[in-house]
Design a protein around this motif. Structure first.
Motif, PDB file in Angstrom:
ATOM      1  N   ALA A 153      51.478  48.648  45.193  1.00 50.09           N
ATOM      2  CA  ALA A 153      51.382  49.164  43.815  1.00 50.09           C
ATOM      3  C   ALA A 153      52.191  48.298  42.852  1.00 50.09           C
ATOM      4  O   ALA A 153      51.762  48.058  41.718  1.00 50.09           O
ATOM      5  N   SER A 154      53.365  47.811  43.298  1.00 47.65           N
ATOM      6  CA  SER A 154      54.214  47.026  42.395  1.00 47.65           C
ATOM      7  C   SER A 154      53.530  45.731  41.970  1.00 47.65           C
ATOM      8  O   SER A 154      53.730  45.254  40.857  1.00 47.65           O
ATOM      9  N   GLN A 155      52.727  45.148  42.853  1.00 43.71           N
ATOM     10  CA  GLN A 155      52.030  43.918  42.460  1.00 43.71           C
ATOM     11  C   GLN A 155      50.752  44.207  41.685  1.00 43.71           C
ATOM     12  O   GLN A 155      50.445  43.522  40.715  1.00 43.71           O
ATOM     13  N   ILE A 157      50.062  46.851  39.830  1.00 44.11           N
ATOM     14  CA  ILE A 157      50.390  47.349  38.494  1.00 44.11           C
ATOM     15  C   ILE A 157      50.910  46.213  37.614  1.00 44.11           C
ATOM     16  O   ILE A 157      50.564  46.124  36.432  1.00 44.11           O
ATOM     17  N   GLY A 158      51.732  45.316  38.169  1.00 37.86           N
ATOM     18  CA  GLY A 158      52.216  44.178  37.390  1.00 37.86           C
ATOM     19  C   GLY A 158      51.073  43.271  36.962  1.00 37.86           C
ATOM     20  O   GLY A 158      51.042  42.765  35.835  1.00 37.86           O
ATOM     21  N   LEU A 159      50.117  43.060  37.865  1.00 38.11           N
ATOM     22  CA  LEU A 159      48.933  42.257  37.541  1.00 38.11           C
ATOM     23  C   LEU A 159      48.117  42.920  36.433  1.00 38.11           C
ATOM     24  O   LEU A 159      47.715  42.266  35.454  1.00 38.11           O
TER      25      LEU A 159
END
Lengths: 197, 197
Positions: A153-155, A157-159
């Protein structure tokens, strides 16, 4: 995704809308875990059975309350069905196909923006994560999905934030194929690579 | 970071505050690129030379207008000085040390939340990226920093969002060492690994 009322029922659309409105208010106020179907029914002035009649399970009601035009669980079912190998590529293609659709992007942006508010953040944490993302990890059969899916999710969402919300170049104009080529190794490592003990 | 006025100048604190307020308003309204020092000075009712006297360059004024208690360029200078090898670990340690500091977190959260607004998004895109992040890539001597630094940003911002804004477990309580162990290979690949042509 949602059970449509069958046949004509006087007042039904209003009842359905009242339940949805109560659900949105109570989820925002109390989080997903803290807002019971009983409390939502009470706020809407209906019997809890009617909530289940219109919306199915509490998870279904939560997805309906997001007011996005797709059910992410259905979309991700195709990612899960084919197992952990290559799952990162399929996951990214799925997210990008939804976000690259001009008709879907606007409502999705609304949801994305809400995660910076305390109530939106809680709904991501205690709603979207357990209802949508953790089942993907469990369905893929990966180890420690409760650790790995937040990394994914952290990648993702950042994308999404940089490509669609902030629209930073060259990410904003990059082809989906290039985005997948760049990010799939990251996501696949989070899904199936080594983790610190 | 900012040039402090030397000696006593009647009215100086007000002048400085007026320039800062005008800068914040114009950056928000027109973006970093669109707000000239001349226009900021005019909005504050002062001579442009006074803007430079108090704040140095336009980049310095932008950093001051963020109202965060650290200058990210100074922090990142230590990452840059030691070259591209191991830069991801140093970059992550630097970001985490700032965000894990309870006194710094609140003002940083304010800045992070603003990126979902159109004006905050533009300031990330046309201000923070060229003023703070692209020089890091250039200083590290990596190839195509204009492609790689947004990739780095997409993972760092997603990590910050999940660990600090949304506070998703286990990311929120994880030690900095574990966070670095998980994310450094990703960041290092974005900095120095292969890219799609």
């Amino acid at each position: 995704m949602t059970a449509q009322p069958r046949g004509r029922r006087p007042g039904s659309p209003d009842t359905r809308a009242a339940i949805l409105e109560a659900a949105r208010a109570l989820f925002a106020e109390r989080g997903f875990a803290g807002a019971s179907v009983r409390a939502i029914a009470s706020a809407a002035g209906v019997d809890p059975a009617l909530v289940h009649h219109y919306f199915g399970s509490k998870d279904d009601l939560f997805i309906a309350a997001l007011q996005i035009p797709v059910d992410p669980r259905e979309l991700l079912a195709g990612v899960v069905a084919r197992g952990a190998e290559g799952a990162a590529e399929r996951l990214l293609h799925t997210f990008l196909s939804v976000w690259d659709d001009p008709e879907l992007r606007l409502p999705l942006l609304g949801v994305a923006r809400s995660v910076m508010d305390p109530s939106g953040a809680r709904l991501l944490r205690d709603g979207f994560l357990p209802v949508v993302l953790l089942p993907v990890g469990a369905g893929l059969g990966i180890e420690r999905p409760e650790v790995r899916m937040p990394l994914v999710a952290s990648q993702v969402i950042g994308l999404i934030l940089l490509r669609y919300v902030v629209a930073v170049e060259p990410l904003a104009s990059m082809t989906a194929e290039d985005v997948v080529a760049i990010y799939a190794p990251t996501i696949q490592r989070y899904l199936t690579g080594p983790l610190p003990s």
